[in-house]
Design an enzyme around this catalytic site. Structure first.
Site, PDB file in Angstrom:
ATOM      1  N   LYS A 146     -12.461  -1.399   5.930  1.00 28.92           N
ATOM      2  CA  LYS A 146     -11.674  -2.353   6.705  1.00 28.92           C
ATOM      3  C   LYS A 146     -12.149  -2.325   8.160  1.00 28.92           C
ATOM      4  CE  LYS A 146      -9.087  -2.793   2.942  1.00 28.92           C
ATOM      5  NZ  LYS A 146      -8.116  -1.819   2.578  1.00 28.92           N
TER       6      LYS A 146
ATOM      7  N   ASP B 244      -1.876   6.910   6.029  1.00 35.12           N
ATOM      8  CA  ASP B 244      -2.936   6.057   5.487  1.00 35.12           C
ATOM      9  C   ASP B 244      -3.254   5.039   6.588  1.00 35.12           C
ATOM     10  OD1 ASP B 244      -4.530   4.189   4.264  1.00 35.12           O
ATOM     11  OD2 ASP B 244      -3.095   3.661   2.685  1.00 35.12           O
TER      12      ASP B 244
ATOM     13  N   TRP C 292       0.827  -1.219   0.000  1.00 39.19           N
ATOM     14  CA  TRP C 292       0.000   0.000   0.000  1.00 39.19           C
ATOM     15  C   TRP C 292       0.852   1.256   0.000  1.00 39.19           C
ATOM     16  CZ3 TRP C 292      -4.367  -0.391  -2.090  1.00 39.19           C
ATOM     17  CH2 TRP C 292      -5.149  -1.543  -1.922  1.00 39.19           C
TER      18      TRP C 292
END
Ligand SMILES: *Cc1c(COP(=O)(O)O)cnc(C)c1O
Length: 359
Positions: free
Chosen positions: A195, A171, A102
């Protein structure tokens, strides 16, 4: 029908009572003769959701008025581009820490538009790990330093965060609110909801308001945090239903005792599962112990054949979503806030049985 243990990495498990609450209220929301899916985002029913959502988030995470809350579409992936567009001035550079899949995607987008420094890189290391936070320094004049607080695929998580000159941007898509967080040590936090917060469709952005002032007028209005802040995150139609579900999640967090109680439970769930992995050579954790994620627990079995059988047999016992990300393989048990401790116990019992039969 009974619910299964859903170990999926995202979209992921939601608190059961929020789903039931939404279902119960769906057809006729508070007697208004419409569902919450059908009402105007400028009307009084949605206004109440919007206000409660903001108030609850501020309370849950102790967010001061220096920060603005935005509920945006486009997922965390859109933030990979929006962050540099807004925060990096002309001729300025931005710092990134590369820790895996990511972080790599965020870096790739940042490079499209300007100078991007990778100030630390653990992305190729085995076992996977996060860098030592105290060793990270920002580049002189850098607009911000970006980290990925939890690498959802690699199963690594920062224990403490870098403290640097430049504003810290994170993030937090896969670990936001997994334990108490000091918002004041961040300039900007973003997280796709699917999530650890709610359903897909909304991305939460927590931004220190002064940082939003930096934006150039060459950036289209819709991509400017400043414009969204000026419109109280109602610049255009927000993802209303996802925001409603997110609001219900904030109620649930408060009812469960807040982030301290949630964090304690998460630590316990993860510790149990890692202890089961460490108790035998049959299972092998892929993350370095000091960087292990309490959200995404990644491990391997002696062979890919056994991993495939493990996933199949677990599914037969109503434990689903255990297949590791397609890029890395292996097993990944995502045990987000809403994932019950009983599901972790069930997985551990299954692991013991499986080893006995196949080890
Ligand atoms: C899932 C994920 C993303 C991507 O989120 P989208 O909402 O699909 O854009 C970004 N960062 C992390 C850490 C993630 O886990």
């Amino acid at each position: 029908m009974s619910r299964i243990y859903n170990f999926s990495a995202g979209p992921a498990i939601l608190p059961e009572e929020t789903i039931k609450e939404a279902q119960e209220k769906l057809y006729d929301y508070q007697g208004c003769g419409m569902s919450i899916l059908e009402v105007s985002h400028r009307g009084k029913e949605y206004a109440a959701v919007h206000e409660e959502l903001k108030a609850n988030l501020k309370k849950v995470a102790n967010i001061s008025d220096e920060y603005a809350l935005l509920f945006l579409g486009g997922g965390a992936t859109t933030q990979f581009a929006t962050v540099p567009m807004n925060l990096r001035g002309e001729g300025q550079s931005a710092d990134y820490v590369h820790t895996g899949a990511w972080a790599g995607k965020a870096i790739k987008e940042a490079k499209v538009l300007g100078a991007t420094n990778v100030v630390a890189d653990t992305s190729k290391e085995t076992p996977a790990r996060m860098p030592d936070a105290s060793a990270i320094q920002s580049t002189a004049g850098a607009a911000y330093l970006h980290i990925t607080s939890n690498e959802t695929i690699g199963g690594t998580q920062w224990r403490s965060y870098p403290r640097v000159e430049a504003p810290l941007v994170a993030d937090m898509s896969s670990d936001i609110f997994c334990r108490p967080v000091d918002i004041n040590s961040f300039g900007l936090i973003y997280a796709g909801a699917q999530k650890n917060l709610g359903p897909a469709g909304v991305t939460l952005v927590i931004i220190r308001k002064d940082l939003a002032e930096r934006v150039s007028d060459k950036i289209p209005n819709i991509f400017r945090y400043k414009s969204h802040i000026a419109q109280d995150s109602l610049l255009n139609t927000p993802p209303c239903f996802s925001c409603y579900m997110l609001m219900l999640t904030t109620r649930w967090i408060m009812k469960e005792g807040g982030l301290a109680a949630i964090g304690k439970r998460n630590e316990e769930k993860a510790a149990k599962l890692y202890a089961a992995i460490d108790s035998t050579d049959f299972y092998r954790g892929t993350a370095s112990p000091e960087s292990r994620s309490i959200m995404n627990v990644t491990f391997r079995l002696p062979s890919e054949e056994l991993e495939a059988k493990f996933i199949k047999d677990a599914a037969g016992q109503n434990m689903k979503g255990l297949k590791g990300h397609r890029d890395v393989g292996g097993i990944r048990a995502s045990i987000y806030n809403a994932f019950p401790a009983a599901g972790v116990d069930a997985l551990i019992a299954f692991m013991k049985e499986f080893e006995k039969a196949n080890g």
